[in-house]
Structures are given as C-alpha cells and as structure tokens.
Design an enzyme around this catalytic site. Sequence first.
Site, PDB file in Angstrom:
ATOM      1  N   ASP A 100      -2.111   4.859   2.237  1.00 57.46           N
ATOM      2  CA  ASP A 100      -1.710   4.948   0.825  1.00 57.46           C
ATOM      3  C   ASP A 100      -2.741   5.621  -0.085  1.00 57.46           C
ATOM      4  OD1 ASP A 100       0.441   3.459   1.667  1.00 57.46           O
ATOM      5  OD2 ASP A 100       0.359   2.056  -0.005  1.00 57.46           O
ATOM      6  N   ASP A 101      -2.208   6.140  -1.209  1.00 61.96           N
ATOM      7  CA  ASP A 101      -2.960   6.544  -2.412  1.00 61.96           C
ATOM      8  C   ASP A 101      -3.624   7.913  -2.350  1.00 61.96           C
ATOM      9  OD1 ASP A 101      -2.143   4.092  -3.240  1.00 61.96           O
ATOM     10  OD2 ASP A 101      -4.132   3.223  -3.489  1.00 61.96           O
ATOM     11  N   HIS A 151       4.780   7.561  -3.387  1.00 60.69           N
ATOM     12  CA  HIS A 151       4.086   6.368  -3.894  1.00 60.69           C
ATOM     13  C   HIS A 151       3.956   6.427  -5.420  1.00 60.69           C
ATOM     14  CE1 HIS A 151       2.108   2.675  -3.111  1.00 60.69           C
ATOM     15  NE2 HIS A 151       0.856   3.078  -3.228  1.00 60.69           N
ATOM     16  N   HIS A 155       1.094   5.078  -9.983  1.00 57.30           N
ATOM     17  CA  HIS A 155       0.719   3.854  -9.264  1.00 57.30           C
ATOM     18  C   HIS A 155       0.713   2.655 -10.209  1.00 57.30           C
ATOM     19  CE1 HIS A 155      -1.345   1.103  -6.534  1.00 57.30           C
ATOM     20  NE2 HIS A 155      -1.099   1.963  -5.566  1.00 57.30           N
ATOM     21  N   HIS A 249      -5.730   2.702   3.290  1.00 56.56           N
ATOM     22  CA  HIS A 249      -5.813   3.634   2.158  1.00 56.56           C
ATOM     23  C   HIS A 249      -6.721   4.825   2.484  1.00 56.56           C
ATOM     24  CE1 HIS A 249      -4.646  -0.183   0.221  1.00 56.56           C
ATOM     25  NE2 HIS A 249      -4.070   0.563  -0.692  1.00 56.56           N
TER      26      HIS A 249
END
Length: 284
Positions: A100-101, A151, A155, A249
């Site tokens: 993620d991210d 995503h 966020h 991440h």
Amino acid sequence: MDFKARTGNERKRSWASVAVAVVVTVAAAWAIPTVTESIAAPHSTAGHEGGTTADGGHNGQDGAQGSGSGGGAQQGAGGVPEGIAHASEAGGNAVNITIDDGPDPVWTPKVLGVLKQYDVKATFCMIGPQAKAHPDLVKQVVAAGHRLCDHTVDHDTSMDKKPVAYQEKEILDAKKMIDEAAAGTGAEVQYYRAPGGSFTPDSRRIAAANGMRPLGWNVDSKDFTKPGTAAIVDTVKKELSNGPTVLFHDGGGDRQQTVEALGQVLTWLKSQGRPTGFPVRTTP
C-alpha cells in the site's frame, strides 16, 4: 325532565360520541403510515465497515476475516462483486501479498527487487497522485507481472463519514490517475482498497461498477509503525491464521524495515510450503 326531553339529550350525546370516534379513527389512519415510514426508513449507507487508526489508518479491520464483506451477491462491471475480497485466486493455502501507499521512488524499486528475488507476484494499492507523479514506477510494477489497486486520492481514513459524491470522486479520480500512469501497458486497475478500511456500501458499489473489486486484508503487518523488522515478521507469522491477505507498505515514509521483513516473510512462507497468489476478483 320528561322522557321526551331526556331521550333527545341522550340521542345528542350518542351522536357526539360517534363523531368523536370517527375523528379518532381518521386521525389514527393518517398516523399509521407516518409511523410505518419512520420504522421502514433505510439507515444511512455511510456506516463504517472497517476500523481505522492513525496509520494513516490501518488496524487490520479492513474486512478482516470477512468483516464488512456484505454485498457479495451484488455485482458491478464485468461481474465484479461488491463484497470485500480476502481469498486467493490460487486457492488452498496460498497467500496474497499486498503493498500500500506507493509508488515511492525510493522504496517501490526495493520492494520490487525482493519480490523478483522470490518470484512472487503482489497487488500494489496506489495513491492516485503518487501514481501520477511516478508513471515509470507504475509501468515497472505492471511489467513485473503485479496487479494494480486503487487506494484513493487523499488516503482519507474518514471518507466513510463523507458524502457519497466525495467518496466517488476520491475513488474515480485516483483510478483515472493510475490508468493514465499505466497507459500503454494494457493493465487495468483491478481492485479498490479503502484507506484504513473505511468501506461503505456506496464505495463498494462505486468500485465494483467500475470493474474494481473491494479488497480487504486479514493480516496487518503493522510495518507502518516501524516496530522493527523482527516484530513485523513475528506479526505476520502469528496472524496468518486469520486469512490469506497480508498488508505491507511501500510508501508513507522510511520502509527499510518493510523491505527486510518482506524478504524474511517470503523465505518463511516458502519453508512452510505456502504459495502466493492474487486476491479473488470475480468470485464471491
């Protein structure tokens, strides 16, 4: 008072009673639909289907162990269900690695290097502006055989409490950015992961209608808190019995511990005879 006068008064009272009864009955008839409508009124669809912490946001409740996975029977574009996915397409005891991210110019290449070393494919859940800023990394992810996941733009882990129009913009604007960054590769954005697990029935519907399967997790490695490489590895080992989808991440800060832990986790999975795969997309 004589009988005639008394009888007349009783008749007047009788008619008055009838009139009152009619009024009460009519009033009740009008009131019943109002009460029924109040009881039957649907609840807001902005309910929180996952948990959040200051993770920005992950606490392992993003549909963990099936929580918040309702709506699986509903389908969007291309038969993509609205229910939150956790299972692996590879079935059996396969594990889904999700990242993620990112993409991040420092850490995404390092994560890609570890995945290549162990011949593992993963799902990269990208922040829209990050993908827009680093289209070369998006293309590298695709070229290596990994899958793309939306995503959102900002966020925002509280987006489940925001209007539907806001949720839709966060999801679809990010998808557009990722699509444009991946242009020419033929890759699609196949999943949508809500920040911090902040899914709603509306966000799941929007994602599925645009061909993206809502994607949860079962194991939060807690790598975002930088607890140390050993702690990250230990968390994955202890929580893998929760289900097959593991969260790491590659963005949001220094991810050196993640890079080191990922290699150790993949080594351990291999020793346990646990293959890796992608999350289900079209099956409930």
